[in-house]
Design an enzyme around this catalytic site. Structure first.
Site, short mmCIF file in Angstrom:
data_model
loop_
_atom_site.label_atom_id
_atom_site.label_comp_id
_atom_site.label_asym_id
_atom_site.label_seq_id
_atom_site.Cartn_x
_atom_site.Cartn_y
_atom_site.Cartn_z
N SER A 16 59.09 -3.50 51.54
CA SER A 16 59.17 -2.58 52.68
C SER A 16 59.84 -3.21 53.89
O SER A 16 60.71 -2.61 54.53
CB SER A 16 57.76 -2.10 53.05
OG SER A 16 57.17 -1.41 51.97
N GLU A 36 66.64 -9.39 45.11
CA GLU A 36 65.31 -9.06 44.60
C GLU A 36 65.25 -9.41 43.12
O GLU A 36 66.06 -8.91 42.33
CB GLU A 36 65.01 -7.58 44.81
CG GLU A 36 63.73 -7.09 44.18
CD GLU A 36 62.51 -7.88 44.62
OE1 GLU A 36 61.82 -8.44 43.73
OE2 GLU A 36 62.26 -7.96 45.84
N CYS A 44 54.16 -2.68 47.84
CA CYS A 44 53.62 -1.36 48.19
C CYS A 44 54.06 -0.28 47.21
O CYS A 44 53.25 0.47 46.69
CB CYS A 44 54.04 -0.99 49.61
SG CYS A 44 53.45 0.64 50.10
N CYS A 49 50.23 0.00 47.23
CA CYS A 49 49.74 1.21 47.89
C CYS A 49 50.03 2.50 47.12
O CYS A 49 49.13 3.33 46.94
CB CYS A 49 50.37 1.35 49.28
SG CYS A 49 50.59 -0.18 50.18
N LYS A 52 48.34 2.76 43.60
CA LYS A 52 46.90 2.76 43.88
C LYS A 52 46.44 4.14 44.34
O LYS A 52 45.45 4.68 43.85
CB LYS A 52 46.59 1.68 44.92
CG LYS A 52 45.14 1.59 45.39
CD LYS A 52 44.84 2.50 46.58
CE LYS A 52 45.78 2.32 47.74
NZ LYS A 52 45.59 1.09 48.50
N TYR A 100 65.03 4.15 46.97
CA TYR A 100 65.26 2.96 47.79
C TYR A 100 66.67 2.42 47.56
O TYR A 100 67.37 2.02 48.49
CB TYR A 100 64.22 1.89 47.45
CG TYR A 100 62.98 1.94 48.31
CD1 TYR A 100 62.67 0.91 49.19
CD2 TYR A 100 62.10 3.03 48.25
CE1 TYR A 100 61.53 0.94 49.97
CE2 TYR A 100 60.97 3.08 49.02
CZ TYR A 100 60.68 2.04 49.88
OH TYR A 100 59.56 2.08 50.66
N TYR A 181 39.77 -4.67 50.45
CA TYR A 181 40.45 -3.41 50.16
C TYR A 181 40.66 -3.21 48.65
O TYR A 181 40.24 -2.20 48.08
CB TYR A 181 41.84 -3.39 50.81
CG TYR A 181 41.91 -3.29 52.29
CD1 TYR A 181 42.27 -2.09 52.91
CD2 TYR A 181 41.68 -4.38 53.11
CE1 TYR A 181 42.41 -1.98 54.27
CE2 TYR A 181 41.79 -4.29 54.49
CZ TYR A 181 42.15 -3.09 55.07
OH TYR A 181 42.27 -3.00 56.43
N ILE A 182 41.34 -4.18 48.03
CA ILE A 182 41.78 -3.99 46.64
C ILE A 182 40.59 -3.89 45.71
O ILE A 182 40.53 -3.02 44.83
CB ILE A 182 42.73 -5.13 46.23
CG1 ILE A 182 43.98 -5.11 47.12
CG2 ILE A 182 43.11 -5.01 44.76
CD1 ILE A 182 44.89 -6.30 46.92
N GLU A 185 38.76 -0.50 46.26
CA GLU A 185 39.54 0.65 45.82
C GLU A 185 39.57 0.75 44.29
O GLU A 185 39.37 1.83 43.72
CB GLU A 185 40.95 0.56 46.40
CG GLU A 185 40.98 0.82 47.89
CD GLU A 185 42.30 0.49 48.56
OE1 GLU A 185 42.52 0.95 49.69
OE2 GLU A 185 43.11 -0.24 47.96
N ARG A 208 34.39 -7.40 54.83
CA ARG A 208 34.23 -8.29 55.98
C ARG A 208 35.25 -7.93 57.06
O ARG A 208 36.42 -7.70 56.80
CB ARG A 208 34.45 -9.74 55.53
CG ARG A 208 34.30 -10.78 56.64
CD ARG A 208 34.25 -12.17 56.05
NE ARG A 208 35.45 -12.47 55.28
CZ ARG A 208 36.56 -13.00 55.78
NH1 ARG A 208 36.63 -13.28 57.07
NH2 ARG A 208 37.60 -13.26 55.00
N GLY A 265 41.78 -11.84 47.12
CA GLY A 265 42.70 -12.08 48.22
C GLY A 265 44.13 -12.21 47.72
O GLY A 265 44.39 -12.22 46.51
N THR A 314 51.63 -2.51 55.01
CA THR A 314 53.01 -2.07 54.83
C THR A 314 53.66 -1.57 56.13
O THR A 314 54.79 -1.97 56.44
CB THR A 314 53.07 -0.97 53.76
OG1 THR A 314 52.62 -1.53 52.52
CG2 THR A 314 54.47 -0.42 53.60
N HIS A 439 37.09 24.34 64.56
CA HIS A 439 35.90 24.68 63.78
C HIS A 439 36.25 25.69 62.69
O HIS A 439 37.05 26.60 62.92
CB HIS A 439 34.83 25.27 64.72
CG HIS A 439 33.57 25.63 64.02
ND1 HIS A 439 32.64 24.71 63.63
CD2 HIS A 439 33.09 26.86 63.63
CE1 HIS A 439 31.63 25.31 63.04
NE2 HIS A 439 31.88 26.62 63.02
N GLU A 444 35.95 17.73 63.84
CA GLU A 444 35.49 18.22 65.14
C GLU A 444 34.34 17.39 65.69
O GLU A 444 34.09 17.37 66.90
CB GLU A 444 35.09 19.69 65.06
CG GLU A 444 33.83 19.96 64.24
CD GLU A 444 33.46 21.45 64.22
OE1 GLU A 444 33.23 22.01 65.31
OE2 GLU A 444 33.41 22.03 63.12
#
Length: 461
Positions: A16, A36, A44, A49, A52, A100, A181-182, A185, A208, A265, A314, A439, A444
């Site tokens: 990214s 690359e 990502c 991301c 996932k 991309y 996170y990972i 999830e 944490r 990690g 990202t 509402h 709200e």
């Protein structure tokens, strides 16, 4: 731009941050190449991301089918096919990668499908062809890679998030090491797809750094959903047996599953890039040390994204890459503020935050006002699901500014994205109060909370 070099900018890594930097620099007239070694899109798009979130959506349909009955629908017999999901995911990733590539091509960026390393302050070596090329500036945007921790016996038997997306079959059981996170999830994904799921984490509470209320309530929700927690312990040994993969824990217990996944990690992907040979300073975990303009200790070399260990998100990498190109090629020097950034954990239920958690706010504010709301969402009233939403506002008592907003529940990420605009603009609690609620909606509650929460110790005092 100078013609002294083959390129004005050479980017190593087409994730990214690298893609954005290359495209924007090319738009300013720079001659840009990007190397690359794997696939365009980086972590990502290819193995993070995007896939996932697709898997999160897939896992939530089990709840949707169950909820539908409460609204008069008879959905009949349902089944899930893992290979179908994997194939659909792969088609979408292929589409995104081509998008991309098209974006880079239209911008005039040359894409080189090789591993690249730094051979000098202005020199890049292409490892497959053996060529060397020169550039006025080199940008490192190689991201991060899963970290497996200490080298314990049998570590070769574990999988990471990279492999989890493409398992040949849906496992019957999985043990996930980690509490971020990972880990959370993927635990939600597998559990809702019917996989017996266990989380092993060295701490006493997951997530944490997040607000304590969110941490407690997510663990409670996960426990209700059947996910087992084994806290305060780590793996000491892994072995593969006929019964499955067996993990030996620091308390002497063992856990057995079809797969053991490590999500403890990620580490900056800097090994073997040649950085030490040219004098690029690296930090405690190998990350590239940069200043506020993404400059390294070598004048011609820069770095953005997860490889710098600033903020592994990202949007941060994209913003850093854009700011780098504006500064170095657009004549518009600017830095990126890594504050008041919204973040979400796409667990089920979702967790999302912007601003300070309560424990940090108490350290920084002389007076603090806390507002909380916990309620059953409207959808659950007919579905019958034991489900709660939770919202929390943290207010600086002296300025009346809202300095933290935290949400747990359906669409938490969507809600926090909009709340982040208000907090970044310096909205006060009075601004929230004066906003007319929409509402009926869950969001709200953020503008209808009036009663300050008083901690039990304060109430007793």
């Amino acid at each position: 731009m100078t013609t002294q070099y083959d390129y004005d900018l050479f980017v190593i890594g087409a994730g990214s941050g690298g893609v954005r930097a290359g495209r924007i620099a090319a738009g300013y007239g720079a001659r840009v190449a990007i190397a690359e070694e794997y696939r365009i899109g980086g972590t990502c798009v290819i193995r993070g991301c995007v896939p996932k979130k697709l898997y999160v959506y897939a896992s939530r349909f089990a709840d949707e089918f169950e909820d539908a009955r409460g609204f008069g629908w008879n959905v009949g017999e349902v089944s899930f096919d893992w290979p179908t999901l994997v194939a659909a995911k792969n088609r979408e990733l292929n589409r995104l990668e081509q998008a991309y590539r098209g974006t880079l091509g239209r911008a005039g960026v040359e894409v080189i499908p090789e591993r690249a390393t730094v051979a000098g302050p202005n020199t890049v070596r292409l490892e497959t062809s053996g060529r060397t090329v020169t550039a006025g500036k080199i940008l490192i945007a190689t991201g991060a890679t899963p970290w497996l921790g200490p080298d314990i016996p049998g570590l070769e038997h574990v999988i990471t998030s990279n492999e989890a997306f493409d398992l040949p079959a849906l496992p019957k059981s999985i043990v996930i090491a980690g509490g971020g996170y990972i880990a959370l999830e993927f635990a939600g994904i597998f559990a809702r797809l019917g996989v017996e799921t266990t989380i092993v984490y060295r701490g006493d509470k997951v997530l944490r750094g997040f607000d304590e209320d969110l941490r407690d309530r997510l663990m409670e929700a996960y426990t209700k959903s059947g996910i087992r927690f084994c806290l305060g312990h780590v793996f000491t040994r892994i072995e593969k047996t006929d019964a499955g993969v067996v993990g030996h824990l620091s308390n002497g217990e063992t856990v057995t599953a079809d797969h053991i996944m490590f999500a403890i990690g990620r580490t900056p992907n800097t090994r073997g890039l040649g950085l030490e040979d040219v004098g690029v300073e690296r930090g405690w975990n190998g990350h590239i040390v940069v200043d506020e303009y993404s400059r390294t200790s070598v004048e011609s070399i820069f770095a953005v994204g997860d490889v710098t260990d600033r903020l592994a998100l990202t949007p941060a990498a994209i913003r850093e890459g854009h700011a780098f190109a504006d500064t170095e090629f657009g004549g518009n020097p600017r830095m990126v503020e890594h504050t008041m950034i919204p973040t979400a954990v796409f667990s089920t239920p979702e967790v999302a935050s912007v601003g300070l958690p309560e424990h940090l706010a108490r350290e920084r504010c002389a007076e603090l006002h806390i507002y909380k709301a916990s309620f059953r969402p409207m959808k659950a009233t007919l579905s019958g699901r034991d489900e709660r939403m939770f919202m929390k506002l943290i207010v600086d008592g002296e300025s009346n500014k809202v300095i933290g907003c935290h949400v747990l529940g359906e669409d938490a990420g969507e809600i926090i994205q909009m709340a982040a605009i208000a907090l970044r603009m310096g909205a006060t609690k009075a601004d929230f109060d004066n906003t007319m609620p929409l509402h009926p909606s869950s969001a709200e509650e953020l503008v209808t909370m009036r009663e300050k929460w008083i901690a039990p110790t304060e109430a007793a005092g």
